[in-house]
Design a protein around this motif. Structure first.
Motif, PDB file in Angstrom:
ATOM      1  N   GLY A 281     -11.552 -50.485 -32.903  1.00  0.00           N
ATOM      2  CA  GLY A 281     -10.359 -50.612 -33.722  1.00  0.00           C
ATOM      3  C   GLY A 281      -9.164 -49.863 -33.205  1.00  0.00           C
ATOM      4  N   GLY A 282      -9.300 -49.163 -32.062  1.00  0.00           N
ATOM      5  CA  GLY A 282      -8.183 -48.421 -31.489  1.00  0.00           C
ATOM      6  C   GLY A 282      -7.948 -47.099 -32.194  1.00  0.00           C
ATOM      7  N   ALA A 283      -6.705 -46.604 -32.079  1.00  0.00           N
ATOM      8  CA  ALA A 283      -6.368 -45.294 -32.644  1.00  0.00           C
ATOM      9  C   ALA A 283      -6.077 -45.348 -34.135  1.00  0.00           C
ATOM     10  N   ALA A 284      -5.876 -46.536 -34.678  1.00  0.00           N
ATOM     11  CA  ALA A 284      -5.576 -46.662 -36.109  1.00  0.00           C
ATOM     12  C   ALA A 284      -6.756 -46.175 -36.946  1.00  0.00           C
ATOM     13  N   LYS A 285      -6.435 -45.470 -38.017  1.00  0.00           N
ATOM     14  CA  LYS A 285      -7.471 -44.909 -38.888  1.00  0.00           C
ATOM     15  C   LYS A 285      -7.913 -45.948 -39.907  1.00  0.00           C
TER      16      LYS A 285
ATOM     17  N   ASN B 158     -14.712 -47.077 -32.087  1.00  0.00           N
ATOM     18  CA  ASN B 158     -14.516 -47.558 -30.728  1.00  0.00           C
ATOM     19  C   ASN B 158     -15.765 -47.231 -29.928  1.00  0.00           C
ATOM     20  N   GLY B 159     -16.275 -48.203 -29.186  1.00  0.00           N
ATOM     21  CA  GLY B 159     -17.508 -47.916 -28.467  1.00  0.00           C
ATOM     22  C   GLY B 159     -17.840 -48.917 -27.390  1.00  0.00           C
ATOM     23  N   VAL B 160     -18.864 -48.575 -26.629  1.00  0.00           N
ATOM     24  CA  VAL B 160     -19.440 -49.445 -25.612  1.00  0.00           C
ATOM     25  C   VAL B 160     -20.905 -49.648 -25.977  1.00  0.00           C
ATOM     26  N   HIS B 161     -21.324 -50.883 -26.152  1.00  0.00           N
ATOM     27  CA  HIS B 161     -22.704 -51.195 -26.513  1.00  0.00           C
ATOM     28  C   HIS B 161     -23.456 -51.725 -25.294  1.00  0.00           C
ATOM     29  N   PHE B 162     -24.655 -51.189 -25.085  1.00  0.00           N
ATOM     30  CA  PHE B 162     -25.530 -51.629 -24.005  1.00  0.00           C
ATOM     31  C   PHE B 162     -26.653 -52.454 -24.623  1.00  0.00           C
ATOM     32  N   LEU B 163     -26.731 -53.729 -24.234  1.00  0.00           N
ATOM     33  CA  LEU B 163     -27.658 -54.669 -24.847  1.00  0.00           C
ATOM     34  C   LEU B 163     -28.756 -55.064 -23.860  1.00  0.00           C
TER      35      LEU B 163
ATOM     36  N   ARG C  61     -10.007 -44.288 -28.423  1.00  0.00           N
ATOM     37  CA  ARG C  61      -9.529 -45.364 -27.561  1.00  0.00           C
ATOM     38  C   ARG C  61     -10.497 -46.540 -27.573  1.00  0.00           C
ATOM     39  N   ALA C  62      -9.935 -47.724 -27.786  1.00  0.00           N
ATOM     40  CA  ALA C  62     -10.739 -48.939 -27.671  1.00  0.00           C
ATOM     41  C   ALA C  62     -10.696 -49.416 -26.221  1.00  0.00           C
ATOM     42  N   THR C  63     -11.846 -49.725 -25.665  1.00  0.00           N
ATOM     43  CA  THR C  63     -11.908 -50.251 -24.303  1.00  0.00           C
ATOM     44  C   THR C  63     -11.549 -51.730 -24.333  1.00  0.00           C
ATOM     45  N   MET C  64     -10.443 -52.067 -23.642  1.00  0.00           N
ATOM     46  CA  MET C  64      -9.946 -53.439 -23.681  1.00  0.00           C
ATOM     47  C   MET C  64     -10.442 -54.283 -22.521  1.00  0.00           C
ATOM     48  N   ASN C  65     -10.863 -53.661 -21.408  1.00  0.00           N
ATOM     49  CA  ASN C  65     -11.397 -54.410 -20.271  1.00  0.00           C
ATOM     50  C   ASN C  65     -12.313 -53.519 -19.455  1.00  0.00           C
ATOM     51  N   LEU C  66     -13.268 -54.154 -18.779  1.00  0.00           N
ATOM     52  CA  LEU C  66     -14.285 -53.460 -17.986  1.00  0.00           C
ATOM     53  C   LEU C  66     -14.432 -54.123 -16.627  1.00  0.00           C
ATOM     54  N   ALA C  67     -14.794 -53.317 -15.617  1.00  0.00           N
ATOM     55  CA  ALA C  67     -15.187 -53.835 -14.314  1.00  0.00           C
ATOM     56  C   ALA C  67     -16.320 -52.961 -13.813  1.00  0.00           C
ATOM     57  N   LEU C  68     -17.316 -53.591 -13.168  1.00  0.00           N
ATOM     58  CA  LEU C  68     -18.503 -52.867 -12.719  1.00  0.00           C
ATOM     59  C   LEU C  68     -18.757 -53.175 -11.255  1.00  0.00           C
ATOM     60  N   ALA C  69     -18.931 -52.131 -10.443  1.00  0.00           N
ATOM     61  CA  ALA C  69     -19.287 -52.284  -9.029  1.00  0.00           C
ATOM     62  C   ALA C  69     -20.230 -51.141  -8.669  1.00  0.00           C
ATOM     63  N   GLY C  70     -21.488 -51.489  -8.366  1.00  0.00           N
ATOM     64  CA  GLY C  70     -22.471 -50.444  -8.069  1.00  0.00           C
ATOM     65  C   GLY C  70     -22.715 -49.602  -9.302  1.00  0.00           C
ATOM     66  N   ASP C  71     -22.533 -48.282  -9.149  1.00  0.00           N
ATOM     67  CA  ASP C  71     -22.737 -47.380 -10.288  1.00  0.00           C
ATOM     68  C   ASP C  71     -21.427 -46.938 -10.916  1.00  0.00           C
ATOM     69  N   ILE C  72     -20.303 -47.601 -10.582  1.00  0.00           N
ATOM     70  CA  ILE C  72     -19.012 -47.238 -11.141  1.00  0.00           C
ATOM     71  C   ILE C  72     -18.571 -48.302 -12.146  1.00  0.00           C
ATOM     72  N   LEU C  73     -18.263 -47.845 -13.361  1.00  0.00           N
ATOM     73  CA  LEU C  73     -17.771 -48.705 -14.430  1.00  0.00           C
ATOM     74  C   LEU C  73     -16.319 -48.327 -14.690  1.00  0.00           C
ATOM     75  N   ALA C  74     -15.388 -49.255 -14.457  1.00  0.00           N
ATOM     76  CA  ALA C  74     -13.970 -49.018 -14.717  1.00  0.00           C
ATOM     77  C   ALA C  74     -13.637 -49.535 -16.109  1.00  0.00           C
ATOM     78  N   ALA C  75     -12.953 -48.715 -16.882  1.00  0.00           N
ATOM     79  CA  ALA C  75     -12.607 -49.071 -18.259  1.00  0.00           C
ATOM     80  C   ALA C  75     -11.099 -48.937 -18.455  1.00  0.00           C
TER      81      ALA C  75
END
Length: 342
Positions: A34-38, A43-48, A70-84
């Protein structure tokens, strides 16, 4: 092509904006909030955990990572690095999966921030990590930038090479790296360009393939008038997955940029990300008899599954046999119509 149903795979307790699949573990990573709004929406990352049960693909929550305000709006994954991508900031997280003691099949991931820098003026629309460590980011400031860690390498220039008939300003909406199927060492970057302003009669959106080493454009093609919201490339570089602001989902062939699969308004609301099931590791086991599988997430908090049936192909030997048969039939017909032809 037309309206059809796509099965719901998972529903999160917050709007979903980003999606990745880890090829080594087969974990489906979904992020949002939901972002910074109260508002009480976290805000989270779910591993399924993905599993094939009675011939059908299912997903269950394995681990939830809190991203605070902070809400994560986009992700990129390469090897063991996750960009958020979170607002105007980019976080690089080290992603690791630990085997639990005993005979349990679950893995528990951990994340560690290694770098953060300001990449754009305004929100980051999308980002992509290449196998050589290069990071591409596209933002609402109309820029698409190539980074090596936090150092700017170059910027993409599509408008200068785009359709000459269009006077409408375009911006980059999505970006993804992909392999070249017939070139093991080859690399492509795919981007989506959309009109910067909404018009009553919207001009087309465009798909572009770039050379992954010098970042020069190779091919551009229209992908319809529905405004594209997200993009992904299959692990082999064979397929492109698209989502639109009206909730539609499509699968394209990467080489020719032709559409193979389309579901109109699958979500009924903006599709925020799409991700292909990896074709290695656990991918073939989970894929079954289908050629590829695409996951989609939206603001409606749902994750849907899109399966592309295997395309029927004719063996080469059968084509040769048919050609020989056609030649023989043609000769017989000519000999019948014109005695003494041979």
């Amino acid at each position: 092509m037309g309206r059809r149903r796509a099965p719901e795979l998972y529903r999160a307790p917050f709007p979903l904006y980003a999606l990745q699949v880890d090829p080594s573990t087969g974990l489906l990573i979904a992020a949002g909030g939901g972002g910074a709004a109260k508002t009480g929406i976290k805000n989270g990352v779910h591993f399924l955990q993905l599993e094939l049960i009675n011939g059908r693909l299912s997903a269950s929550l394995l681990h939830s990572h809190d991203t605070e305000t902070r809400a994560t709006m986009n992700l990129a994954l390469a090897g063991d690095i996750l960009a958020a991508g979170q607002d105007a900031h980019c976080q690089l997280l080290r992603f690791q999966a630990h085997q639990q003691q005993g005979n349990k099949a679950e893995k528990v991931p951990s994340l560690e921030k290694v770098l953060e820098f300001k990449a754009h003026e305004g929100e980051i629309e999308d980002l992509a990590l290449g196998p050589d460590g290069k990071l591409v980011t596209v933002g609402r400031d109309l820029k698409a930038s190539v980074w090596q860690k936090d150092q700017l390498v170059t910027q993409l220039h599509w408008q200068e090479n785009g359709p000459t008939f269009s006077s409408t300003p375009y911006r980059y909406q999505a970006c993804r790296f992909g392999q070249v199927p017939d070139q093991p060492a080859g690399l492509r970057l795919f981007t989506v360009q959309i009109p910067h302003k909404r018009l009553r009669q919207p001009p087309p959106c465009y798909l572009t393939a770039w050379d992954g080493s010098n970042f020069l454009p190779l091919r551009t093609k229209s992908c319809g008038h529905e405004v594209v919201s997200c993009l992904d490339v299959s692990e082999s570089g064979t397929f492109l997955g698209l989502g639109t602001v009206t909730g539609s989902v499509a699968i394209y062939i990467a080489f020719s940029l032709q559409c193979l699969y389309y579901v109109r308004e699958a979500h009924g609301i903006v599709v925020t990300d799409v991700a292909f099931l990896p074709e290695k590791g656990r991918g073939p086991e989970l894929l079954g008899s289908h050629e590829t599988a695409l996951f989609s997430v939206a603001v409606d908090s749902r994750c849907q599954l899109h399966l592309l049936p295997s395309r029927r192909s004719v063996p080469v030997w059968l084509l040769l046999l048919l050609c020989v048969g056609l030649i023989i039939v043609t000769i017989l017909l000519l000999q019948s119509a014109f005695p003494g032809f041979l």
